[in-house]
Write a protein that holds these residues in place. Structure first.
Motif, PDB file in Angstrom:
ATOM      1  N   GLY A 165       0.828  -1.200   0.000  1.00 16.74           N
ATOM      2  CA  GLY A 165       0.000   0.000   0.000  1.00 16.74           C
ATOM      3  C   GLY A 165       0.857   1.242   0.000  1.00 16.74           C
ATOM      4  O   GLY A 165       2.079   1.178  -0.201  1.00 16.74           O
ATOM      5  N   PRO A 166       0.243   2.416   0.205  1.00 19.64           N
ATOM      6  CA  PRO A 166       0.993   3.671   0.181  1.00 19.64           C
ATOM      7  C   PRO A 166       2.126   3.694   1.211  1.00 19.64           C
ATOM      8  O   PRO A 166       2.029   3.083   2.273  1.00 19.64           O
ATOM      9  CB  PRO A 166      -0.071   4.715   0.511  1.00 19.64           C
ATOM     10  N   ILE A 167       3.190   4.409   0.867  1.00 19.96           N
ATOM     11  CA  ILE A 167       4.335   4.545   1.758  1.00 19.96           C
ATOM     12  C   ILE A 167       4.622   6.013   2.013  1.00 19.96           C
ATOM     13  O   ILE A 167       4.156   6.889   1.293  1.00 19.96           O
ATOM     14  CB  ILE A 167       5.588   3.858   1.187  1.00 19.96           C
ATOM     15  N   ARG A 168       5.388   6.269   3.056  1.00 20.20           N
ATOM     16  CA  ARG A 168       5.855   7.625   3.356  1.00 20.20           C
ATOM     17  C   ARG A 168       7.360   7.658   3.185  1.00 20.20           C
ATOM     18  O   ARG A 168       8.070   6.795   3.733  1.00 20.20           O
ATOM     19  CB  ARG A 168       5.468   8.036   4.778  1.00 20.20           C
ATOM     20  N   VAL A 169       7.843   8.634   2.424  1.00 21.93           N
ATOM     21  CA  VAL A 169       9.280   8.789   2.218  1.00 21.93           C
ATOM     22  C   VAL A 169       9.744  10.049   2.949  1.00 21.93           C
ATOM     23  O   VAL A 169       9.016  11.034   3.031  1.00 21.93           O
ATOM     24  CB  VAL A 169       9.630   8.874   0.714  1.00 21.93           C
ATOM     25  N   LYS A 170      10.962   9.982   3.482  1.00 24.21           N
ATOM     26  CA  LYS A 170      11.444  11.063   4.336  1.00 24.21           C
ATOM     27  C   LYS A 170      12.902  11.384   4.041  1.00 24.21           C
ATOM     28  O   LYS A 170      13.733  10.476   3.899  1.00 24.21           O
ATOM     29  CB  LYS A 170      11.335  10.679   5.820  1.00 24.21           C
ATOM     30  N   ARG A 209       8.801  18.417   8.062  1.00 23.44           N
ATOM     31  CA  ARG A 209       9.073  18.786   6.671  1.00 23.44           C
ATOM     32  C   ARG A 209       9.877  17.679   5.983  1.00 23.44           C
ATOM     33  O   ARG A 209      10.378  16.763   6.612  1.00 23.44           O
ATOM     34  CB  ARG A 209       9.828  20.113   6.616  1.00 23.44           C
ATOM     35  N   GLY A 210      10.009  17.780   4.648  1.00 24.50           N
ATOM     36  CA  GLY A 210      10.809  16.822   3.905  1.00 24.50           C
ATOM     37  C   GLY A 210      10.185  15.447   3.792  1.00 24.50           C
ATOM     38  O   GLY A 210      10.900  14.453   3.643  1.00 24.50           O
ATOM     39  N   GLN A 211       8.850  15.366   3.860  1.00 23.56           N
ATOM     40  CA  GLN A 211       8.157  14.088   3.777  1.00 23.56           C
ATOM     41  C   GLN A 211       7.122  14.117   2.659  1.00 23.56           C
ATOM     42  O   GLN A 211       6.611  15.175   2.308  1.00 23.56           O
ATOM     43  CB  GLN A 211       7.448  13.763   5.090  1.00 23.56           C
ATOM     44  N   GLN A 212       6.792  12.923   2.139  1.00 25.53           N
ATOM     45  CA  GLN A 212       5.760  12.833   1.107  1.00 25.53           C
ATOM     46  C   GLN A 212       5.152  11.437   1.121  1.00 25.53           C
ATOM     47  O   GLN A 212       5.855  10.445   1.342  1.00 25.53           O
ATOM     48  CB  GLN A 212       6.348  13.123  -0.277  1.00 25.53           C
ATOM     49  N   VAL A 213       3.849  11.367   0.909  1.00 20.35           N
ATOM     50  CA  VAL A 213       3.177  10.082   0.769  1.00 20.35           C
ATOM     51  C   VAL A 213       3.227   9.669  -0.699  1.00 20.35           C
ATOM     52  O   VAL A 213       2.924  10.464  -1.595  1.00 20.35           O
ATOM     53  CB  VAL A 213       1.714  10.153   1.258  1.00 20.35           C
ATOM     54  N   ILE A 214       3.638   8.420  -0.942  1.00 22.85           N
ATOM     55  CA  ILE A 214       3.804   7.875  -2.290  1.00 22.85           C
ATOM     56  C   ILE A 214       2.812   6.734  -2.491  1.00 22.85           C
ATOM     57  O   ILE A 214       2.708   5.825  -1.658  1.00 22.85           O
ATOM     58  CB  ILE A 214       5.238   7.348  -2.492  1.00 22.85           C
ATOM     59  N   HIS A 215       2.087   6.774  -3.622  1.00 28.24           N
ATOM     60  CA  HIS A 215       1.080   5.748  -3.898  1.00 28.24           C
ATOM     61  C   HIS A 215       1.492   4.774  -4.998  1.00 28.24           C
ATOM     62  O   HIS A 215       0.929   3.679  -5.084  1.00 28.24           O
ATOM     63  CB  HIS A 215      -0.250   6.402  -4.293  1.00 28.24           C
ATOM     64  N   ALA A 216       2.421   5.152  -5.846  1.00 29.51           N
ATOM     65  CA  ALA A 216       2.779   4.313  -6.985  1.00 29.51           C
ATOM     66  C   ALA A 216       4.221   4.583  -7.397  1.00 29.51           C
ATOM     67  O   ALA A 216       4.806   5.615  -7.037  1.00 29.51           O
ATOM     68  CB  ALA A 216       1.831   4.584  -8.158  1.00 29.51           C
ATOM     69  N   GLU A 238       8.816   4.054   4.629  1.00 31.10           N
ATOM     70  CA  GLU A 238       8.092   3.221   5.578  1.00 31.10           C
ATOM     71  C   GLU A 238       6.611   3.180   5.240  1.00 31.10           C
ATOM     72  O   GLU A 238       6.103   4.042   4.505  1.00 31.10           O
ATOM     73  CB  GLU A 238       8.299   3.714   7.009  1.00 31.10           C
ATOM     74  N   VAL A 239       5.920   2.192   5.776  1.00 29.17           N
ATOM     75  CA  VAL A 239       4.480   2.061   5.585  1.00 29.17           C
ATOM     76  C   VAL A 239       3.791   3.341   6.052  1.00 29.17           C
ATOM     77  O   VAL A 239       4.106   3.873   7.116  1.00 29.17           O
ATOM     78  CB  VAL A 239       3.951   0.848   6.365  1.00 29.17           C
ATOM     79  N   ASN A 240       2.873   3.856   5.242  1.00 29.24           N
ATOM     80  CA  ASN A 240       2.159   5.070   5.613  1.00 29.24           C
ATOM     81  C   ASN A 240       0.952   4.744   6.483  1.00 29.24           C
ATOM     82  O   ASN A 240       0.191   3.820   6.194  1.00 29.24           O
ATOM     83  CB  ASN A 240       1.684   5.812   4.362  1.00 29.24           C
ATOM     84  N   LEU A 241       0.798   5.498   7.558  1.00 24.60           N
ATOM     85  CA  LEU A 241      -0.362   5.372   8.428  1.00 24.60           C
ATOM     86  C   LEU A 241      -1.373   6.459   8.099  1.00 24.60           C
ATOM     87  O   LEU A 241      -1.002   7.597   7.820  1.00 24.60           O
ATOM     88  CB  LEU A 241       0.039   5.486   9.896  1.00 24.60           C
ATOM     89  N   THR A 242      -2.641   6.113   8.139  1.00 25.63           N
ATOM     90  CA  THR A 242      -3.706   7.102   7.996  1.00 25.63           C
ATOM     91  C   THR A 242      -4.366   7.308   9.352  1.00 25.63           C
ATOM     92  O   THR A 242      -4.173   6.514  10.284  1.00 25.63           O
ATOM     93  CB  THR A 242      -4.753   6.644   6.974  1.00 25.63           C
ATOM     94  N   ARG A 277      -3.715   3.870  11.257  1.00 22.82           N
ATOM     95  CA  ARG A 277      -4.166   2.686  10.540  1.00 22.82           C
ATOM     96  C   ARG A 277      -3.199   2.382   9.406  1.00 22.82           C
ATOM     97  O   ARG A 277      -2.876   3.271   8.609  1.00 22.82           O
ATOM     98  CB  ARG A 277      -5.571   2.923   9.966  1.00 22.82           C
ATOM     99  N   ASP A 278      -2.749   1.129   9.333  1.00 18.00           N
ATOM    100  CA  ASP A 278      -1.861   0.739   8.246  1.00 18.00           C
ATOM    101  C   ASP A 278      -2.690   0.459   6.984  1.00 18.00           C
ATOM    102  O   ASP A 278      -3.928   0.520   7.024  1.00 18.00           O
ATOM    103  CB  ASP A 278      -0.985  -0.440   8.651  1.00 18.00           C
ATOM    104  N   PRO A 279      -2.051   0.175   5.841  1.00 14.74           N
ATOM    105  CA  PRO A 279      -2.813  -0.017   4.596  1.00 14.74           C
ATOM    106  C   PRO A 279      -3.860  -1.127   4.661  1.00 14.74           C
ATOM    107  O   PRO A 279      -4.816  -1.120   3.890  1.00 14.74           O
ATOM    108  CB  PRO A 279      -1.726  -0.335   3.571  1.00 14.74           C
ATOM    109  N   SER A 280      -3.720  -2.072   5.607  1.00 16.44           N
ATOM    110  CA  SER A 280      -4.716  -3.134   5.739  1.00 16.44           C
ATOM    111  C   SER A 280      -5.883  -2.728   6.624  1.00 16.44           C
ATOM    112  O   SER A 280      -6.839  -3.490   6.785  1.00 16.44           O
ATOM    113  CB  SER A 280      -4.063  -4.402   6.314  1.00 16.44           C
ATOM    114  N   GLY A 281      -5.792  -1.533   7.207  1.00 18.71           N
ATOM    115  CA  GLY A 281      -6.859  -1.059   8.075  1.00 18.71           C
ATOM    116  C   GLY A 281      -6.658  -1.372   9.542  1.00 18.71           C
ATOM    117  O   GLY A 281      -7.493  -0.997  10.379  1.00 18.71           O
ATOM    118  N   GLN A 282      -5.570  -2.061   9.876  1.00 13.01           N
ATOM    119  CA  GLN A 282      -5.306  -2.414  11.264  1.00 13.01           C
ATOM    120  C   GLN A 282      -4.632  -1.258  12.007  1.00 13.01           C
ATOM    121  O   GLN A 282      -3.822  -0.519  11.426  1.00 13.01           O
ATOM    122  CB  GLN A 282      -4.391  -3.643  11.330  1.00 13.01           C
TER     123      GLN A 282
END
Length: 374
Positions: A144-149, A157-164, A188-192, A285-290
């Protein structure tokens, strides 16, 4: 006001390691240094510049985690901050392993920290070249989506959520390859629905203070969501004392995770010293919803919550019977901001790095924190 135990130094100084220092941060750091000098019974001698302090009789407050050798620092009673043996040990890169055994790594890199920290961090990788970062991102994006730093960025600052993959390739193309080789990047895995908390400890003048806190976001003058301050619950004593005062199960879990992260650093990094310990711990919540929680990074240097820490320290010293309290730091952007009541202003002005900003601190009586699940 009573004083803490003397650290056996003749004076206290700020050590500025960065070439450029923002005026608002410089003002607040100087004020906090003066407060610590007073409570330690030391003479404040102003600012030094460089990455090492050769004056062995100076208690030092560095603006970054220092790297050995540091002749005047033998224990955590010699500074407000931290010391490590290698530069990467001071960054958020320690929170994740490499993508493979043949991946690029800085001198001294060890997987021992990750082995000891285990699942107290989020799934992810650190990378020290662009190809390894691309490989790591491709693997993580399968979940699922990740966060890059950017490793050295601060205040969110200096972070972005990546989907593809195309997004990741574009982001990596914007990075300075030489800086990535030197400092690394984190994926790393992106949390929502994420909330970020702080767990930390001060060891100053023979006193130990531990805390749990909530981080607040605010809008910077350019509209970017950035760190806006922290609300801390502090106790006199170690993490065991803190756990006795906080029954909330989520808060207790985060305290245990941060403590284990610190213990991993103590065991894995020879020569590690830190009197100012602060971990950012996220719940979401991780990409699986947990629901998942994990330590994002550490701060072994003066930081955004330091004003709350120092003013809490002053309150504990002033009232020896006091066992717990709350303290809050706040950073408010914009002209003519609404300032919460009972806030002590530390800085207000048009800072060159941020534009109009107001920085303050407030100490209040303890009220039990309640942290509900996501």
């Amino acid at each position: 006001m009573d004083r803490l135990s003397s650290p056996g130094k003749s004076a206290l100084a700020l050590l500025i390691t960065e070439e450029l220092e923002s005026d608002h941060e410089a003002h607040v750091r100087r004020h906090l240094a003066e407060q610590l000098a007073g409570v330690l019974g030391l003479r404040f001698t102003g600012v030094r510049h460089g990455r090492q302090l050769d004056e062995t009789d100076i208690y030092v407050i560095p603006d970054a985690t220092l790297v050995t050798p540091q002749p005047g620092i033998r224990s955590d009673q010699d500074l407000y901050g931290g010391v490590v043996a290698r530069p990467f040990m001071a960054s958020k890169a320690i929170s994740h392993p490499l993508i493979s055994s043949d991946a690029a790594a800085p001198d001294g890199w060890t997987e021992r920290f990750m082995e000891l920290a285990g699942d107290v961090v989020l799934p992810g990788y650190s990378a020290f070249n662009l190809d390894d970062a691309l490989r790591a991102g491709a693997q993580l994006l399968q979940q699922g989506p990740i966060r890059v730093k950017v490793v050295q960025a601060r205040a969110g600052r200096g972070q972005q959520v990546i989907h593809a993959m195309p997004e990741l390739e574009k982001w990596l193309a914007q990075q300075d390859a030489s800086r990535v080789r030197q400092d690394g990047v984190v994926l790393e895995v992106n949390l929502t629905s994420v909330r970020t908390f702080s767990v930390g400890q001060l060891r100053i003048g023979g006193m130990v203070i531990s805390y749990f806190g909530c981080q607040n976001l605010t809008d910077a003058n350019d509209g970017t969501a950035v760190y806006g301050g922290s609300d801390l619950w502090l106790v006199r004593g170690d993490y065991t004392a803190l756990l006795r005062e906080i029954p909330d199960p989520v808060a207790r879990q985060l305290i245990h995770q941060a403590h284990r992260y610190e213990q991993a650093a103590e065991a894995a990094f020879p020569g590690f010293i830190a009197s100012r310990r602060n971990c950012d711990v996220a719940v979401g919540r991780d990409p699986s919803g947990q629901q998942r929680s994990g330590v994002l990074e550490q701060s072994w240097r003066i930081g955004g919550a330091s004003s709350a820490e120092v003013y809490a320290l002053l309150a504990f010293v002033a009232e020896p019977a006091l066992q717990r309290l709350q303290a809050s730091s706040c950073e408010i952007y914009g002209e003519a901001p609404v300032i919460p009541p009972d806030v002590t202003l530390l800085y207000q002005g048009d800072a060159s790095a941020t534009g109009p900003i107001t920085i303050g601190v407030r100490v209040t009586p303890w009220q039990q924190p309640v942290i509900t699940s996501n």
